[in-house]
Design a protein around this motif. Sequence first.
Motif, mmCIF file in Angstrom:
data_model
loop_
_atom_site.group_PDB
_atom_site.id
_atom_site.type_symbol
_atom_site.label_atom_id
_atom_site.label_comp_id
_atom_site.label_asym_id
_atom_site.label_seq_id
_atom_site.Cartn_x
_atom_site.Cartn_y
_atom_site.Cartn_z
ATOM 1 N N ILE A 120 0.867 -1.181 0.000
ATOM 2 C CA ILE A 120 0.000 0.000 0.000
ATOM 3 C C ILE A 120 0.899 1.224 0.000
ATOM 4 C CG2 ILE A 120 -1.715 1.340 1.296
ATOM 5 C CD1 ILE A 120 -2.752 -1.299 2.445
ATOM 6 N N VAL A 121 0.769 2.053 -1.015
ATOM 7 C CA VAL A 121 1.521 3.303 -1.077
ATOM 8 C C VAL A 121 0.672 4.407 -0.458
ATOM 9 C CG1 VAL A 121 2.341 5.121 -2.630
ATOM 10 C CG2 VAL A 121 2.994 2.756 -3.044
ATOM 11 N N VAL A 122 1.250 5.134 0.493
ATOM 12 C CA VAL A 122 0.594 6.292 1.103
ATOM 13 C C VAL A 122 1.346 7.525 0.632
ATOM 14 C CG1 VAL A 122 -0.060 7.446 3.241
ATOM 15 C CG2 VAL A 122 -0.125 4.946 3.107
ATOM 16 N N ALA A 123 0.671 8.357 -0.170
ATOM 17 C CA ALA A 123 1.310 9.530 -0.763
ATOM 18 C C ALA A 123 0.620 10.806 -0.297
ATOM 19 C CB ALA A 123 1.261 9.444 -2.286
ATOM 20 N N THR A 124 1.399 11.853 -0.061
ATOM 21 C CA THR A 124 0.817 13.136 0.335
ATOM 22 C C THR A 124 1.207 14.227 -0.652
ATOM 23 O OG1 THR A 124 2.650 14.015 1.668
ATOM 24 C CG2 THR A 124 1.106 12.506 2.760
ATOM 25 N N GLU A 141 -0.510 -0.648 8.589
ATOM 26 C CA GLU A 141 0.490 -1.568 9.145
ATOM 27 C C GLU A 141 -0.109 -2.398 10.277
ATOM 28 O OE1 GLU A 141 4.621 0.875 8.173
ATOM 29 O OE2 GLU A 141 3.578 1.247 10.057
ATOM 30 N N PHE A 142 -0.914 -1.777 11.123
ATOM 31 C CA PHE A 142 -1.581 -2.507 12.207
ATOM 32 C C PHE A 142 -2.472 -3.620 11.648
ATOM 33 C CE2 PHE A 142 -5.245 -3.139 15.001
ATOM 34 C CZ PHE A 142 -4.640 -3.372 16.226
ATOM 35 N N LEU A 143 -3.055 -3.383 10.476
ATOM 36 C CA LEU A 143 -3.949 -4.362 9.847
ATOM 37 C C LEU A 143 -3.193 -5.394 9.010
ATOM 38 C CD1 LEU A 143 -6.836 -1.954 8.802
ATOM 39 C CD2 LEU A 143 -6.802 -3.527 10.744
ATOM 40 N N GLY A 144 -1.859 -5.362 9.064
ATOM 41 C CA GLY A 144 -1.072 -6.409 8.421
ATOM 42 C C GLY A 144 -0.662 -6.142 6.993
ATOM 43 N N ASN A 145 -0.316 -4.905 6.697
ATOM 44 C CA ASN A 145 0.067 -4.543 5.334
ATOM 45 C C ASN A 145 1.470 -3.964 5.277
ATOM 46 O OD1 ASN A 145 -2.707 -4.717 3.789
ATOM 47 N ND2 ASN A 145 -3.127 -3.667 5.723
ATOM 48 N N ASN A 146 2.147 -4.225 4.166
ATOM 49 C CA ASN A 146 3.405 -3.554 3.885
ATOM 50 C C ASN A 146 3.081 -2.167 3.318
ATOM 51 O OD1 ASN A 146 6.267 -3.310 3.510
ATOM 52 N ND2 ASN A 146 5.951 -3.708 1.334
ATOM 53 N N VAL A 147 3.682 -1.128 3.895
ATOM 54 C CA VAL A 147 3.354 0.253 3.528
ATOM 55 C C VAL A 147 4.593 0.976 3.028
ATOM 56 C CG1 VAL A 147 2.534 2.489 4.392
ATOM 57 C CG2 VAL A 147 1.424 0.379 5.152
ATOM 58 N N HIS A 164 8.964 8.904 -8.203
ATOM 59 C CA HIS A 164 8.526 7.700 -7.489
ATOM 60 C C HIS A 164 7.660 6.818 -8.385
ATOM 61 C CE1 HIS A 164 9.962 8.947 -3.508
ATOM 62 N NE2 HIS A 164 9.560 10.171 -3.820
ATOM 63 N N LEU A 165 7.832 6.924 -9.680
ATOM 64 C CA LEU A 165 6.959 6.220 -10.616
ATOM 65 C C LEU A 165 6.993 4.702 -10.418
ATOM 66 C CD1 LEU A 165 4.970 6.697 -12.894
ATOM 67 C CD2 LEU A 165 6.858 6.535 -14.520
ATOM 68 N N ASP A 166 8.157 4.157 -10.113
ATOM 69 C CA ASP A 166 8.255 2.705 -9.904
ATOM 70 C C ASP A 166 7.375 2.257 -8.735
ATOM 71 O OD1 ASP A 166 9.979 2.419 -12.011
ATOM 72 O OD2 ASP A 166 11.797 2.320 -10.776
ATOM 73 N N ASP A 167 7.421 3.013 -7.635
ATOM 74 C CA ASP A 167 6.588 2.677 -6.479
ATOM 75 C C ASP A 167 5.102 2.800 -6.818
ATOM 76 O OD1 ASP A 167 8.742 2.230 -4.665
ATOM 77 O OD2 ASP A 167 8.971 4.393 -4.437
ATOM 78 N N ILE A 168 4.764 3.793 -7.617
ATOM 79 C CA ILE A 168 3.364 4.041 -7.969
ATOM 80 C C ILE A 168 2.816 2.910 -8.838
ATOM 81 C CG2 ILE A 168 1.829 5.570 -9.280
ATOM 82 C CD1 ILE A 168 3.754 7.885 -8.343
ATOM 83 N N VAL A 169 3.565 2.506 -9.859
ATOM 84 C CA VAL A 169 3.056 1.479 -10.777
ATOM 85 C C VAL A 169 3.109 0.084 -10.155
ATOM 86 C CG1 VAL A 169 3.631 2.841 -12.809
ATOM 87 C CG2 VAL A 169 5.283 1.172 -11.945
ATOM 88 N N ASP A 170 3.949 -0.120 -9.134
ATOM 89 C CA ASP A 170 4.052 -1.433 -8.492
ATOM 90 C C ASP A 170 3.078 -1.596 -7.331
ATOM 91 O OD1 ASP A 170 6.041 -2.180 -10.240
ATOM 92 O OD2 ASP A 170 7.695 -1.691 -8.872
ATOM 93 N N ALA A 171 2.421 -0.540 -6.910
ATOM 94 C CA ALA A 171 1.540 -0.599 -5.738
ATOM 95 C C ALA A 171 0.315 -1.474 -6.004
ATOM 96 C CB ALA A 171 1.104 0.807 -5.354
ATOM 97 N N ASN A 172 -0.183 -2.098 -4.955
ATOM 98 C CA ASN A 172 -1.438 -2.847 -5.030
ATOM 99 C C ASN A 172 -2.630 -1.946 -4.728
ATOM 100 O OD1 ASN A 172 -2.583 -5.360 -5.659
ATOM 101 N ND2 ASN A 172 -2.965 -5.791 -3.495
#
Length: 247
Positions: A120-124, A141-147, A164-172
């Motif tokens: 899960i990508v968190v972007a601001t 993260e508390f709910l069991g996710n890689n962030v 950060h395009l690689d992170d964006i296109v690889d995110a679930n």
Amino acid sequence: MNDEIKELLEGVKNGNISVDDAMHQLKTKPFKDIGYAKLDTHRALRNGVGEIIYGAGKTPAQIIGIIDTMKESNQDRILITRISPEKADEIKKAHDLTYYEDAKIAIIGGIPKANGKGTIVVATGGTSDIPVAEEAALTAEFLGNNVKRIYDVGVAGIHRTLSHLDDIVDANVIIAIAGMEGALASVLGGLAECPVIAVPTSVGYGASFGGISALLSMLNSCANGISVVNIDNGFGAAYQASLINHR
């Protein structure tokens, strides 16, 4: 709670308890009434996640009582949102917890190993959105996710986003958090193939109307695959993202 239900069903199977008695226990156990709160002890059984405490408006004594009841019901990992440092200090006298001041979140029992299917990508959009983003990131993260956190990548400097395009296109799943005009969600929605959950924040000058401007921008986005949660609702976005990431 799952072990308790399983034991009850095994008792019915083995003839140690009647079907009627088991039904009575199931009907009377879904919540515990402690006067000022009714704890939903079957929520983990129904939803996969136990009760989460919303700390705003509750006294430290009330929160301590709720935690006590949750632990009595075998819920050892507890998330408390929107809790002030002063309340956290009072609760620490009764329970061991970790407090995250930026997010106004307290966690009892630690953060588990991630078991979601992807990241899960968190972007601001800006640094001022980080408190809402940290609420989202820590909840996920508390709910069991890689962030993966990608902060301060708003459209005022679009090159920061594209770095950060690689992170964006690889995110679930992507959680896009922005105030002002809220354009970040549309940009990320145009770059990613995964669901984008948009969180408008109350950051901005007068005409942003406390986040309503960003909310309306996100609701009117022309990018596909975007859903929108309430203003500053990092928790709600993270919960939805976790459901997607565990499907």
